[in-house]
Design an enzyme around this catalytic site. Structure first.
Site, PDB file in Angstrom:
ATOM      1  N   HIS A  94       1.196  -0.862   0.314  1.00 20.33           N
ATOM      2  CA  HIS A  94      -0.268  -0.166   0.244  1.00 20.33           C
ATOM      3  C   HIS A  94       0.373   1.325   0.096  1.00 20.33           C
ATOM      4  O   HIS A  94       0.919   2.043  -0.938  1.00 20.33           O
ATOM      5  CB  HIS A  94      -1.052  -0.118   1.443  1.00 20.33           C
ATOM      6  CG  HIS A  94      -1.925   0.931   1.308  1.00 20.33           C
ATOM      7  ND1 HIS A  94      -2.678   1.830   0.307  1.00 20.33           N
ATOM      8  CD2 HIS A  94      -1.467   1.619   2.309  1.00 20.33           C
ATOM      9  CE1 HIS A  94      -3.356   2.811   0.879  1.00 20.33           C
ATOM     10  NE2 HIS A  94      -1.954   3.040   1.469  1.00 20.33           N
ATOM     11  N   GLU A 101       0.305   5.337  12.365  1.00 19.31           N
ATOM     12  CA  GLU A 101      -0.619   5.035  12.971  1.00 19.31           C
ATOM     13  C   GLU A 101      -1.103   3.087  12.925  1.00 19.31           C
ATOM     14  O   GLU A 101      -1.189   2.534  14.226  1.00 19.31           O
ATOM     15  CB  GLU A 101      -1.261   5.004  11.112  1.00 19.31           C
ATOM     16  CG  GLU A 101      -3.410   4.915  12.060  1.00 19.31           C
ATOM     17  CD  GLU A 101      -4.105   5.142  10.267  1.00 19.31           C
ATOM     18  OE1 GLU A 101      -5.086   4.497   9.954  1.00 19.31           O
ATOM     19  OE2 GLU A 101      -3.286   6.085   9.788  1.00 19.31           O
ATOM     20  N   ASP A 102      -0.029   2.523  12.676  1.00 15.75           N
ATOM     21  CA  ASP A 102       0.011   1.614  12.566  1.00 15.75           C
ATOM     22  C   ASP A 102       0.747   0.572  12.750  1.00 15.75           C
ATOM     23  O   ASP A 102       0.710  -1.122  13.275  1.00 15.75           O
ATOM     24  CB  ASP A 102      -0.256   0.718  10.784  1.00 15.75           C
ATOM     25  CG  ASP A 102      -2.038   1.401  10.178  1.00 15.75           C
ATOM     26  OD1 ASP A 102      -2.560   1.149  10.575  1.00 15.75           O
ATOM     27  OD2 ASP A 102      -2.006   1.474   8.642  1.00 15.75           O
TER      28      ASP A 102
END
Length: 709
Positions: free
Chosen positions: A91, A119-120
């Site tokens: 991604h 964020e992840d």
């Protein structure tokens, strides 16, 4: 987290922190950022294609930051999968390739590779800053979503608010978000249909308008087609079938393109003539607008030249050698769009009657038209002026910020409620055109407003909350009502009350006149304050006293008449704006929301409707017949020169202060003036009305007895 990521949230991972080898993770992060896993001159195979595309736009770019960013992202996302089953690292690679193809510079690509790490994964912003600098940290932080665990249902609007604030500092934040959404939309098929529809709606209402404002047409058109396919599948299939059927045959525009190439060659203009097919949504819109398309309606000619002057040379040749369709001509070179778009648009018919549309622009204009701020980096970033003391701010906004973004950032600060912010944001972005209005005063710069804005919108854009005291406007030198819709290029002078009273504020109908959130939000708040006087932090409301109770002593006259309320002693009192009662009018009162009492004249139609509806009228009486008052008067007159000046002189002679003035357009030589006035003594009202009637041309003066507007 991306809509397609699989794996535990950061909050869940934090709760299982004892299972994570923190020291090993830190060593891995430091090794990825600082320690070369391969010779510095060699790039990992996964980003070689990105590097080749990037070098086409930026041949001398240093790619070491890209290499280190990929190594950190790959190690951080290792083990994560997308909903499609692909490794998650695919991604950020796809998002970075989209930006590279549009010509983004190295800093943007570096941040794009890292945009989901904070964020992840366990990577922190401090690590990003230490390894890649403050610019990359700002971009990564700007696109990092807020946790649903902490914000709940408000997470999405608050994330967009955070992203917009970051975009106000660096518009490249939104470039990364748009590319991120485009790749997610391309792969949205693995989601449930209802989730696809929700994401598509947000994309349509927020991100596509933002792409338009940032000039990123290449992303905007693909997003439009992807959203169109999800939200209107039947219409999309029909338009796609027509497009494919057209593409299966010979292209009718090819002969026209050959003819144009020959004409321009003979004229000595070096030009590249291309056929640009319509995308699916554009074809659908054209069908709705025209009811059908001719053979040349499935595409447009794109003519690219070297210099600006060549654009007009091409236009002259086209309009000389073909029959121009005058209504289709638009010059966005002389007057660029607010999103930096520049081009000439025209249409013409050849000798066989085939109508062709043409876009004429330079190669540089085309690059900006396709990629907008992505190609330009951050075109709105301020540069250091040679003489800072003489530098002027950008028109319509703060230095280095487009006008639409300044407006959006200004009003979002005033609206803390996420739901209201979300609704207002979508309404603001729905306006896809801007106008520029100018001030009469030399020391005030131009204002950029959305098309359809009124004088009320201009007042709040110019003066903020001080616009509560606006009493009128002059547009192009003539007195105009506050509801007047402004046009591009208008000159506006906003008239403010030089001595506003404690109850000064917008009339309720201003909400109908205002079209922008920047105006509607403060108007609504001010009206709520006036409806709840006990909660006002500004001047206190008039205090009512019970019958037969001595009024509290005052050292100076009240700014408004104060009524005595028999059944609600101590209740705050306000005078109705619809009929503006003054002593010695016969009046009645009604309890309203918040425990206040609104006082109307007995003859007021609003009071009559409330009585008919079963509302109980309270007994009220005037405290003093000689106290100051506020009143609204209508002056009916025959139109003549200098009438307004004579009426204003008569008002001044009677000591009346004009709080607001409106003049309706003449009808059959009759003109109606509406004045909201403040009188030092209510007993002087009859004399004032007689003085107004004595002005030549005025045949009637009456009190307001109905809601205005």
């Amino acid at each position: 987290m991306s809509a397609e990521a699989i794996g535990p949230s950061k909050a869940a991972r934090a709760r299982r922190g004892h299972r994570i080898d923190v020291l090993r993770l830190r060593r891995l992060g430091r090794a990825a950022v600082f320690g070369p896993a391969a010779p510095r001159h060699r790039l990992p195979d996964a980003i070689e294609h990105i590097a080749q595309v990037h070098r086409r736009h930026h041949p001398g770019a240093d790619l070491d930051a890209l290499r280190r960013a990929y190594l950190l992202a790959e190690s951080a996302h290792r083990g994560q999968l997308r909903k499609s089953g692909e490794p998650y690292i695919t991604h950020p690679l796809a998002v970075t390739l989209i930006l590279a193809e549009l010509g983004a510079e190295t800093t943007t690509l570096t941040a794009s590779l890292l945009h989901d790490t904070v964020e992840d994964t366990e990577v922190t912003l401090d690590q990003v800053r230490a390894g890649f600098g403050a610019e990359v940290e700002l971009l990564v932080d700007g696109v990092t979503k807020l946790e649903k665990v902490e914000y709940g249902a408000a997470a999405e609007p608050e994330t967009f608010r955070k992203m917009l604030v970051a975009t106000g500092t660096d518009v490249r934040v939104m470039s990364i978000k748009l590319a991120d959404r485009l790749h997610n939309m391309r792969t949205l098929g693995v989601m449930r249909p209802e989730k696809q529809a929700r994401i598509a709606r947000v994309t349509d209402e927020v991100l596509i308008p933002l792409a338009e404002r940032l000039g990123v047409q290449a992303l905007k058109t693909e997003l439009e087609d992807l959203v169109f396919a999800i939200l209107q599948p039947a219409e999309h299939a029909r338009a796609l079938e027509l497009l494919r059927a057209h593409q299966a045959g010979p292209e009718p525009l090819e002969k026209v393109a050959d003819r144009v190439r020959l004409i321009l060659r003979e004229a000595g203009i070096a030009a590249e003539v291309l056929i640009r097919p319509r995308h699916v949504l554009s074809l659908h819109r054209a069908l709705l607008k025209r009811g059908g398309l001719g053979p040349g309606g499935f595409g447009r000619l794109l003519i690219l030249v070297a210099e600006d002057a060549d654009c007009y040379g091409v236009l002259g040749e086209l309009h000389t050698c073909f029959t121009p369709v005058v209504s289709e001509f638009k010059d966005f070179i002389a007057a660029p769009k607010f999103n930096l778009y520049r081009s000439l648009h025209t249409a013409f018919a050849d000798r066989d009657g085939l109508v062709a549309e043409a876009l004429v622009r330079t190669h540089a204009m085309h690059r900006v038209a396709e990629a907008g701020v992505i190609a330009l980096g951050d075109p709105h970033r301020p540069t250091a002026p040679e003489n800072p003391q003489t530098a002027e701010p950008a028109a319509g906004g703060e230095p280095g910020r487009p006008g639409w973004l300044s407006r959006l950032l200004d009003w979002q600060r005033q609206e803390p409620d996420p739901d209201t912010f979300w609704t207002a944001l979508r309404a603001e972005l729905a306006e896809d055109r801007e106008i520029t209005v100018f001030a009469e005063a030399d020391d005030e710069g131009p204002l950029q407003l959305p098309a359809g804005a009124t004088c009320v919108d201009a007042a709040y854009a110019r003066h903020g909350r001080l616009a509560h005291t606006c009493i009128g406007a002059r547009v192009n030198g003539r007195l105009a009502t506050l509801r007047t819709v402004l046009r591009d290029g208008d000159t506006v002078r906003l008239l403010l009350d030089p001595d506003p009273g404690p109850s000064a504020g917008p009339a309720p109908e201003w909400l109908e006149y205002a079209t922008t959130p920047a105006a509607r939000i403060p108007i609504r708040r001010r009206l709520e304050e006036q409806a709840h006087p006990a909660e006002r932090a500004a001047a206190p409301a008039p205090v009512a006293a019970a019958p037969h109770t001595p009024a509290p002593a005052r050292t100076e006259p009240a700014a408004e008449p104060v009524a005595l309320v028999g059944e609600a002693p101590g209740a705050p009192v306000r005078l109705a704006r619809c009929c503006t009662p003054v002593p010695p009018d016969r009046v009645c009162g009604f309890l309203v929301r918040g425990g206040a009492v609104t006082v109307h004249r007995e003859s007021c139609p609003v009071a009559g409707r409330m009585t008919a509806a079963g509302r109980h009228a309270l007994e009220v009486g005037w405290r003093s017949p000689s106290i100051g008052c506020r009143v609204t008067l209508y002056a009916e007159s025959l139109g003549r020169p200098h009438l307004l000046a004579d009426l204003t002189e008569a008002l001044a002679a009677q000591g009346a202060a004009v709080l607001q003035a409106e003049v309706e357009p003449p009808r059959q030589q009759r003109v109606r003036h509406t004045y909201t006035l403040r009188l030092p003594d209510a007993s002087g009202l009859p004399a004032l009305m007689r003085a107004m009637r004595s002005v030549p041309g005025v045949y009637d003066v009456s009190r307001a007895a109905r809601p205005r507007g």
